[in-house]
Design an enzyme around this catalytic site. Structure first.
Site, mmCIF file in Angstrom:
data_model
loop_
_atom_site.group_PDB
_atom_site.id
_atom_site.type_symbol
_atom_site.label_atom_id
_atom_site.label_comp_id
_atom_site.label_asym_id
_atom_site.label_seq_id
_atom_site.Cartn_x
_atom_site.Cartn_y
_atom_site.Cartn_z
ATOM 1 N N CYS A 294 0.829 -1.201 0.000
ATOM 2 C CA CYS A 294 0.000 0.000 0.000
ATOM 3 C C CYS A 294 0.873 1.264 0.000
ATOM 4 O O CYS A 294 1.549 1.520 -0.974
ATOM 5 C CB CYS A 294 -0.978 -0.046 1.170
ATOM 6 S SG CYS A 294 -2.387 1.052 0.968
ATOM 7 N N HIS B 136 -3.469 -5.766 0.906
ATOM 8 C CA HIS B 136 -2.818 -5.985 2.201
ATOM 9 C C HIS B 136 -2.763 -7.459 2.601
ATOM 10 O O HIS B 136 -3.669 -7.936 3.303
ATOM 11 C CB HIS B 136 -3.591 -5.241 3.292
ATOM 12 C CG HIS B 136 -3.438 -3.757 3.249
ATOM 13 N ND1 HIS B 136 -2.425 -3.096 3.900
ATOM 14 C CD2 HIS B 136 -4.169 -2.803 2.632
ATOM 15 C CE1 HIS B 136 -2.547 -1.791 3.689
ATOM 16 N NE2 HIS B 136 -3.586 -1.584 2.923
ATOM 17 N N GLU C 30 -0.984 -8.756 4.847
ATOM 18 C CA GLU C 30 -0.828 -8.856 6.307
ATOM 19 C C GLU C 30 -2.174 -8.774 7.027
ATOM 20 O O GLU C 30 -2.266 -9.086 8.204
ATOM 21 C CB GLU C 30 0.150 -7.782 6.803
ATOM 22 C CG GLU C 30 -0.428 -6.385 7.049
ATOM 23 C CD GLU C 30 -0.684 -5.568 5.788
ATOM 24 O OE1 GLU C 30 -0.655 -6.148 4.682
ATOM 25 O OE2 GLU C 30 -0.929 -4.348 5.908
#
Lengths: 229, 81
Positions: free
Chosen positions: A86, A194, A196
């Site tokens: 990002c 994302h 994560e």
């Protein structure tokens, strides 16, 4: 294998990255402040999402001149693994470590939802745990994720298989549905979605887990069993 | 003391979604003649120098390095004073 999670003023996905490393692969991981001038202890550097320096001027434009970015460039040169997510992706493009730039979403809206990605290249250190063409669910959360590069660069990206992830349903107007790319050597990757935030089914998806296990496996393969902590 | 005015604009080949949205707004309030609209940035810099030639070179460097992202933006500048 040691991980660094960079922290800029305004980073806000640093804790997510840290926890994802801890929980998916249990390797040592440190937060590293943007003023750091030595990253030699780390094998993988995560550049997290957020709004570093308030996105002033352009996303990532000011962060790229933080002292730690010289060390990131050095690490990239040494072939270490670098993953920008990002805002991290925006910083890596501003720094010239990845080609292209990220523009305002064509919808002018901040898009925050799950996306289906296609794994276009599963030969990178970050994606070897996926099947070629596999579809994975990873969330996005950005207002400026509209990837742009000129025709010539796009052709190069295609020829070198640098387009790692594409959107199945383009949420932001990105050229060629690009969600994530790597450098020519394949050790630096940037992506708007994302992974994560997708490491447990409790979070809605655990499809991002394989990125972290892939990195560890890639590192073990090149460093031999003796180095495994 | 010199003053630099820097204009940063999105390249013609690059879509400017903000410009398109504002153009649409103008159309909706009756300004139908607006055929295109591009949004850019304007910056004013005060420089502690009287050397125009040097200032020009330094401002160019500032634009290339930070003020514009030449992948998607063009820049131009004027020096005054």
């Amino acid at each position: 294998m040691r991980f660094a999670v960079l922290v800029f003023p305004g980073s806000n996905c640093d804790i997510d990255c840290y926890k994802a490393v801890e929980e998916t692969i249990g390797q040592p991981v440190d937060y590293v402040w943007h003023t750091a001038t030595d990253l030699s202890a780390y094998d993988c550097i995560l550049v997290p999402g957020g709004f570093s320096y308030g996105d002033y001027l352009r996303c990532g434009a000011i962060s790229r001149f933080a002292p730690v970015m010289n060390e990131v460039a050095k690490a990239a040169e040494e072939g270490k693994y670098i993953l920008g997510i990002c805002n991290g992706f925006q910083i890596l493009t501003e720094a010239g470590l990845l080609p292209g730039a990220l523009r305002r979403n064509d919808s002018m809206k901040f898009r925050c939802h799950d996306t289906v990605l296609k794994v276009n290249n599963n030969t990178t250190p970050f994606t070897r745990g996926y099947a070629e063409g596999q579809e994975i669910v990873i969330p996005i959360a950005h207002g400026e994720g509209n990837y742009y590069c000129d025709e010539e660069t796009l052709q190069k990206l295609r020829d070198n298989r640098q387009i790692v992830f594409t959107y199945q349903d383009n949420p932001n107007g990105s050229v060629a549905d690009i969600a994530g790319i790597c450098n020519e050597r394949g050790n630096v990757i940037g992506m708007m979605p994302h992974p994560e935030r997708a490491v447990s089914s409790l979070l809605g998806s655990d499809d991002g887990k394989a990125m972290f296990t892939s990195i560890l496996q890639a590192w073990r393969d090149t460093h031999g069993a003796a180095n495994i902590r | 003391m010199l003053k630099a005015k820097v204009y940063v604009t999105i390249k013609q080949s690059v879509l400017d979604p903000q410009g398109v949205a504002v153009q649409g707004a103008l159309h909706s309030i009756g300004f139908k003649e607006v055929e295109s609209l591009r949004i850019g940035k304007y910056m004013e810099l005060e420089l502690d120098t009287d050397n125009r030639e040097e200032a020009e070179q330094r401002v160019k460097e500032m634009c290339e390095k930070l003020l514009a992202n030449t992948v998607v933006e063009n820049y131009r500048y004027e020096l005054e004073g």
